[in-house]
Design an enzyme around this catalytic site. Structure first.
Site, short mmCIF file in Angstrom:
data_model
loop_
_atom_site.label_atom_id
_atom_site.label_comp_id
_atom_site.label_asym_id
_atom_site.label_seq_id
_atom_site.Cartn_x
_atom_site.Cartn_y
_atom_site.Cartn_z
CG ASN A 13 -1.69 1.26 1.41
OD1 ASN A 13 -1.75 2.08 0.50
ND2 ASN A 13 -2.31 1.43 2.57
CE LYS A 15 0.04 3.14 4.79
NZ LYS A 15 0.19 3.20 6.23
CG HIS A 99 -5.55 1.99 5.21
ND1 HIS A 99 -5.08 2.93 6.08
CD2 HIS A 99 -4.58 1.05 5.08
CE1 HIS A 99 -3.86 2.57 6.46
NE2 HIS A 99 -3.54 1.44 5.87
CD GLU A 101 -2.56 5.46 6.72
OE1 GLU A 101 -2.57 5.54 5.48
OE2 GLU A 101 -1.67 4.87 7.36
CD GLU A 171 -3.31 -2.46 7.24
OE1 GLU A 171 -2.27 -2.79 6.65
OE2 GLU A 171 -3.82 -1.34 7.14
N GLY A 177 2.78 2.17 10.72
CA GLY A 177 3.74 3.26 10.56
C GLY A 177 4.45 3.64 11.84
CB SER A 217 5.50 -1.98 11.74
OG SER A 217 5.10 -0.65 11.99
N GLY A 238 3.01 -1.14 4.12
CA GLY A 238 3.09 0.28 3.79
C GLY A 238 4.51 0.67 3.45
P1 13P Z 1 3.29 0.28 7.54
O1 13P Z 1 3.76 -1.02 6.93
O2 13P Z 1 4.03 1.47 7.03
O3 13P Z 1 3.19 0.18 9.02
O4 13P Z 1 1.78 0.47 7.01
C1 13P Z 1 0.89 -0.58 7.13
C2 13P Z 1 -0.34 -0.22 6.39
O5 13P Z 1 -1.05 0.68 6.77
C3 13P Z 1 -0.63 -0.98 5.17
O6 13P Z 1 -1.91 -0.68 4.69
#
Ligand code: 13P
Length: 256
Positions: A13, A15, A99, A101, A171, A177, A217, A238
């Site tokens: 992803n 983002k 997601h 976010e 997640e 993140g 992560s 991510g």
């Molecule tokens: P990270 O791998 O950067 O923690 O992000 C995970 C994520 O939100 C994947 O959709």
């Protein structure tokens, strides 16, 4: 059905990262590094404007391209939104829905997540449905309740035959993140719970066939152990998906 017969999916992803020209290069490099790694499906979910160049760069490779959101209406006065039909025509095969976010910053609720999921599936897109608890919910001991509720609400009204094109990504929001990863046992516990809720909603066969990813992560250092868990069938990645060399190592970890 055994874990080995479920489809393992390693999805990136991106983002809000990568311009269209950068996307082209990154997709081509990812494809090069993951060529012949057929032990899992490899997907990159990219910003809307990157989809067309990404699909072009992925043509003839084992990398599949996805979007990161979709609107639930077919068309009309919804400024700034993108429909499922539009995505399909670009060559996108997958779309991420729900997601954290989007839930956190853009007012996404289980109701709109469900509407987007239904629209995407009906149009023929594969959906990576994201859910998971926030830190306060885990600390209050209500992870199970929250994740069960999200699973039920987000899948409401989705017919059994469409579950073949649903992937669920667990997640935990506190792990996204932050560099804080759920332990393999924590990831397994919640992925197994999601599978049980899906079995109750549908049947054992559908639940056993469902790909459930872990996201938060995940990186080349922790992927193998997370993916060794019986109910963890892949990852949604991510930060590490932005670096083809790191992402490819996670794909390697999924080959076992
Ligand atoms: P990270 O791998 O950067 O923690 O992000 C995970 C994520 O939100 C994947 O959709």
């Amino acid at each position: 059905m055994k874990k080995e017969s479920r489809k393992v999916i390693i999805a990136g992803n991106w983002k809000m990262n990568m311009t269209p020209s950068a996307a082209k290069t990154a997709v081509a490099r990812t494809a090069e590094l993951t060529a012949g790694k057929d032990g899992c499906e490899v997907v990159l979910c990219v910003p809307f404007v990157d989809i067309i160049p990404a699909v072009e760069a992925a043509r003839g490779t084992n990398v599949k391209i996805g979007a990161q959101n979709v609107h639930f209406e077919e068309k009309g006065a919804f400024t700034g939104e993108i429909s499922a039909d539009m995505l399909l025509e670009t060559g996108a095969e997958y779309v991420i829905v729900g997601h954290s976010e989007r839930r956190q910053y853009f007012g996404e609720t289980d109701e709109t997540v469900n509407k987007r999921t239904r629209a995407a599936l009906s149009a023929g897109l594969k959906v990576i449905l994201c859910l998971g608890e926030v830190l306060g919910e885990r600390q209050s001991g209500i992870t199970e309740e929250i994740v069960s509720m999200q699973t039920k609400l987000d899948l409401a009204g989705i017919p059994a035959e469409q579950m073949k094109t649903v992937v669920i990504a667990y997640e935990p929001v506190w792990a996204i993140g932050t560099g804080l990863t759920a332990t393999p046992d924590q990831a397994e516990e919640v992925c197994a719970l999601i599978r049980k809720v899906v079995a109750d909603l549908y049947c054992d066969e559908i639940a056993e066939a469902l790909t459930i990813q872990y996201g938060g992560s995940m990186n080349d250092g922790n992927a193998a152990e997370l993916l060794s868990k019986i109910d963890v069938d892949g990852g949604l990645i991510g930060g590490a998906s932005l670096v083809p060399e790191k992402f490819a190592k996670i794909v390697d970890a999924a080959q076992a």
